[in-house]
Design an enzyme around this catalytic site. Sequence first.
Site, PDB file in Angstrom:
ATOM      1  N   GLY A 176       6.568  16.957  42.980  1.00 25.86           N
ATOM      2  CA  GLY A 176       7.710  16.073  43.208  1.00 25.86           C
ATOM      3  C   GLY A 176       7.900  15.802  44.686  1.00 25.86           C
ATOM      4  N   SER A 177       9.110  15.511  45.063  1.00 25.03           N
ATOM      5  CA  SER A 177       9.404  15.102  46.438  1.00 25.03           C
ATOM      6  C   SER A 177       9.379  16.293  47.392  1.00 25.03           C
ATOM      7  CB  SER A 177      10.780  14.438  46.505  1.00 25.03           C
ATOM      8  OG  SER A 177      11.812  15.403  46.316  1.00 25.03           O
ATOM      9  N   THR A 186      12.883  18.141  47.426  1.00 26.29           N
ATOM     10  CA  THR A 186      13.099  19.031  46.298  1.00 26.29           C
ATOM     11  C   THR A 186      12.167  20.232  46.369  1.00 26.29           C
ATOM     12  OG1 THR A 186      13.773  17.141  44.942  1.00 26.29           O
ATOM     13  CG2 THR A 186      13.234  19.178  43.792  1.00 26.29           C
ATOM     14  N   GLY A 187      10.935  20.004  46.827  1.00 21.11           N
ATOM     15  CA  GLY A 187       9.998  21.104  46.986  1.00 21.11           C
ATOM     16  C   GLY A 187      10.509  22.156  47.947  1.00 21.11           C
ATOM     17  N   GLU A 219       2.990  20.594  44.959  1.00 17.38           N
ATOM     18  CA  GLU A 219       2.293  19.336  45.284  1.00 17.38           C
ATOM     19  C   GLU A 219       3.378  18.297  45.513  1.00 17.38           C
ATOM     20  OE1 GLU A 219       1.393  15.776  45.146  1.00 17.38           O
ATOM     21  OE2 GLU A 219       0.775  16.033  43.063  1.00 17.38           O
ATOM     22  N   GLU A 265       7.887   7.242  52.573  1.00 16.53           N
ATOM     23  CA  GLU A 265       7.114   7.043  51.349  1.00 16.53           C
ATOM     24  C   GLU A 265       7.880   6.117  50.401  1.00 16.53           C
ATOM     25  OE1 GLU A 265       4.825   9.596  47.865  1.00 16.53           O
ATOM     26  OE2 GLU A 265       6.617  10.420  48.802  1.00 16.53           O
TER      27      GLU A 265
END
Length: 468
Positions: free
Chosen positions: A224-225, A228-229, A246, A374
């Site tokens: 995810g983003s 959030t990671g 990832e 992004e």
Amino acid sequence: MLDFGMTIGGKSVAGDKTFDVFNPATGELVGRAPNATLDDLDRAVASAKAAFPAWAAKPDAERKAAVAALVAVLEENAEAIAHTLTLEQGKPLGGLGSRFELGGAQAWTGHTASLDLPVKVLQDNNEGRVELHRKPIGVVGSITPWNWPVMIAIWHIMPALRAGNTVVIKPSPFTPLSTLQTVALLSGKLPEGVLNIVTSDDQVANVGAAMSSHPDIGKIVFTGSCATGARVMKSAADTMKRLTLELGGNDAGIVLPDCDPNEIAEKLFWGAFINNGQTCAAMKRLYVHDDIHDAVCDAFVAYARNVKMGNGLDEVNVLGPVNNQMQFDKVASLVADAAKTGNVLLGGAPDEGLFFPITLVSDLPDDAPLIHEEQFGPALPIIRFTDVEEAIAAANASENGLGGSVWSKDVEKAKALALRLECGTAWINSHGGLNPVAPFGGAKMSGIGREFGEEGLFENTEIQVLHI
């Protein structure tokens, strides 16, 4: 209307409440998914924890065969799952859409099943023998995104199972139905509790956050983003969870002046716009040498303007809508800003609903947000350069480092430049293609750890060294 239950301990669980899932192409209600509570999560984790000892103790050959048998399950149900996927995600059935995704899920499952976990002998002499063993971790928690919900679920689930772990997966609330459907089918071929799924919109309870801090989950795999990671990583710290993250990418492509614009236009397009640009490893910035900049722009526009976008259930379409309003608004905002300072070559104005036209923008200033953020959607900045050293520096001037590419007829020159890119994967004369044998993951803020292949499988194990 689609209605799938959660799978906990091998049984279908409806949940006390549900949340709605909508078709991004039409806005129509597709189905409802169970809205899990923290108690539901605890039951799923407890089920996985209880199933772990027996699953981990199985002979390696048996687990290998069990994972291999899941390929047939995916193959037999591919069309039904693909239809669900198109309804909730928006991507087309054909082309590089839902059927393609299900094909990828089968390929990754089959390759993962073929991998081995051998004992590595580090020393064997008159001083003694030292062996390296790889053992399963325990319960693996998987949190998946909405862009490739089935394939990424497979990327998380299969190496965890192959290594002897049990799994609890939580899909995105935008696309839970195809994962619920897939897990129910796969779980039916596995011992009870080995594979479990909970779904939540995180409004009743923040199930995702609870997973990353749960004391009985030994590893989290998250796609995810970046933002959030980072939260997942912080939340996992207190329990020292193993992590594979990832995260987002802002991949750069660099086109050298020896390229033929007409020859590369189609590959450039799909490198940027596979899944409507909603792909972590899609090309998000394109640097083109001044000598062929205008010609590349012309060829790119000529190809892109003929690509059909629309409802994914109509087989004529090869691109669908942006999946959700939040992402649509982000793309629209970045494009609106770019239109003020750059040259919009194609697209630019939003269509009806969540359909955003393929948009190409050139001649942007260096600090344009469309270059540095992004976009994760169907918009691409094309940036002119004259010195390849400046292009490499610009490509690397990002906090992200997922992928990058170099385009040239001189492959050796392109290889030398590609190895200077600060990213986990680099391509030459293509962009974004993944392979189950090749480890995949990011540098810098694009994550930690690797998926796929032997390296990805090993990330689902703990090392134990045995001195004899």
